[in-house]
Scaffold this motif. Structure first.
Motif, PDB file in Angstrom:
ATOM      1  N   LYS A  62     116.207  32.471 129.504  1.00 31.44           N
ATOM      2  CA  LYS A  62     116.047  33.212 130.649  1.00 31.44           C
ATOM      3  C   LYS A  62     115.375  32.713 131.610  1.00 31.44           C
ATOM      4  O   LYS A  62     114.895  33.362 132.598  1.00 31.44           O
ATOM      5  N   ILE A  63     113.994  31.845 131.132  1.00 35.57           N
ATOM      6  CA  ILE A  63     112.775  31.413 131.464  1.00 35.57           C
ATOM      7  C   ILE A  63     112.567  30.112 131.197  1.00 35.57           C
ATOM      8  O   ILE A  63     112.127  29.454 130.547  1.00 35.57           O
ATOM      9  N   LEU A  64     112.018  29.147 132.270  1.00 28.02           N
ATOM     10  CA  LEU A  64     112.004  27.896 131.468  1.00 28.02           C
ATOM     11  C   LEU A  64     110.465  27.154 132.500  1.00 28.02           C
ATOM     12  O   LEU A  64     110.557  27.729 133.842  1.00 28.02           O
ATOM     13  N   LEU A  65     109.933  26.745 132.076  1.00 28.52           N
ATOM     14  CA  LEU A  65     108.634  26.744 132.467  1.00 28.52           C
ATOM     15  C   LEU A  65     108.684  25.177 131.779  1.00 28.52           C
ATOM     16  O   LEU A  65     109.314  24.290 131.444  1.00 28.52           O
ATOM     17  N   CYS A  66     108.413  23.984 133.952  1.00 28.73           N
ATOM     18  CA  CYS A  66     108.282  22.927 133.433  1.00 28.73           C
ATOM     19  C   CYS A  66     107.426  22.470 134.366  1.00 28.73           C
ATOM     20  O   CYS A  66     106.278  22.736 135.912  1.00 28.73           O
ATOM     21  N   ASP A  67     106.490  21.832 133.560  1.00 29.16           N
ATOM     22  CA  ASP A  67     105.031  21.056 133.673  1.00 29.16           C
ATOM     23  C   ASP A  67     105.218  19.370 134.632  1.00 29.16           C
ATOM     24  O   ASP A  67     105.601  18.589 133.876  1.00 29.16           O
ATOM     25  N   GLU A  68     105.422  19.440 134.961  1.00 25.73           N
ATOM     26  CA  GLU A  68     105.475  18.002 136.315  1.00 25.73           C
ATOM     27  C   GLU A  68     106.798  17.748 136.164  1.00 25.73           C
ATOM     28  O   GLU A  68     107.441  16.296 134.619  1.00 25.73           O
ATOM     29  N   PRO A  69     108.064  18.313 136.371  1.00 24.04           N
ATOM     30  CA  PRO A  69     109.707  17.747 135.552  1.00 24.04           C
ATOM     31  C   PRO A  69     109.893  16.935 136.312  1.00 24.04           C
ATOM     32  O   PRO A  69     110.670  16.492 135.823  1.00 24.04           O
ATOM     33  N   THR A  70     108.917  16.279 137.584  1.00 22.27           N
ATOM     34  CA  THR A  70     109.880  14.913 138.162  1.00 22.27           C
ATOM     35  C   THR A  70     109.062  13.747 138.261  1.00 22.27           C
ATOM     36  O   THR A  70     108.518  12.376 138.604  1.00 22.27           O
ATOM     37  N   GLY A  71     107.733  14.118 136.953  1.00 22.61           N
ATOM     38  CA  GLY A  71     106.793  13.713 137.276  1.00 22.61           C
ATOM     39  C   GLY A  71     106.776  11.725 136.891  1.00 22.61           C
ATOM     40  O   GLY A  71     106.239  10.953 136.655  1.00 22.61           O
ATOM     41  N   ASN A  72     107.544  11.186 135.879  1.00 19.88           N
ATOM     42  CA  ASN A  72     108.568   9.750 135.605  1.00 19.88           C
ATOM     43  C   ASN A  72     109.534   9.517 136.631  1.00 19.88           C
ATOM     44  O   ASN A  72     109.970   8.126 135.990  1.00 19.88           O
ATOM     45  N   LEU A  73     109.785  10.136 137.012  1.00 23.57           N
ATOM     46  CA  LEU A  73     111.324   9.965 137.753  1.00 23.57           C
ATOM     47  C   LEU A  73     111.088   9.297 139.474  1.00 23.57           C
ATOM     48  O   LEU A  73     110.054   9.650 140.013  1.00 23.57           O
ATOM     49  N   ASP A  74     111.512   8.047 140.319  1.00 25.89           N
ATOM     50  CA  ASP A  74     112.265   8.142 141.151  1.00 25.89           C
ATOM     51  C   ASP A  74     112.865   8.986 142.066  1.00 25.89           C
ATOM     52  O   ASP A  74     112.986   9.869 141.820  1.00 25.89           O
TER      53      ASP A  74
END
Length: 130
Positions: free
Chosen positions: A70-82
């Motif tokens: 119901k809640i999704l907390l994302c800390d730098e969800p793309t930090g290691n992605l191109d």
């Protein structure tokens, strides 16, 4: 990415469902669909040390989304992605949050990622800016 090194990536994804007593077949189906969308199907039978940091990050995102929270907390969800995979992940997070009726909170330093979200709160030196 807090994946357990003694378990395959597929087993890492299913671990919260096992602990929570969820239906593993439905969670497994959702996980496989997400793995396909994120391009990491080939990683499911591998161990975390056998895949890249970006692949580990996408496996972790699948683990988080597989239970349709119901809640999704994302800390730098793309930090290691191109940049290409970053766009895919942000699009998927937004799409699935909408489909699942989830609230998505993402923290990022990347303005290219932040622009994808309608509601933004900016901070500078620990203070919320208007």
């Amino acid at each position: 990415h807090f994946l357990l090194g003694s378990m395959t990536c597929g087993d890492n994804i299913l671990l919260p469902a096992k602990i929570g007593g969820k239906d593993l077949s439905s969670v497994s189906k959702i996980s496989e669909e997400l793995a396909e969308q994120l391009g990491v199907t080939h990683c499911l039978k591998k161990y975390p040390y056998q895949i890249s940091g970006g692949e580990q990050q996408r496996i972790n995102i699948i683990r988080a989304l597989s239970l349709q929270p119901k809640i999704l907390l994302c800390d730098e969800p793309t930090g290691n992605l191109d940049s290409e995979n970053s766009e895919i992940v942000v699009g998927l997070l937004r799409k699935l949050a909408f489909e699942y009726g989830s609230t998505l909170v993402a923290v990022t330093h990347d303005q290219n990622i932040a622009k994808h979200f309608e509601n933004q709160i900016f901070m500078k030196d620990g203070l919320i800016m208007k």
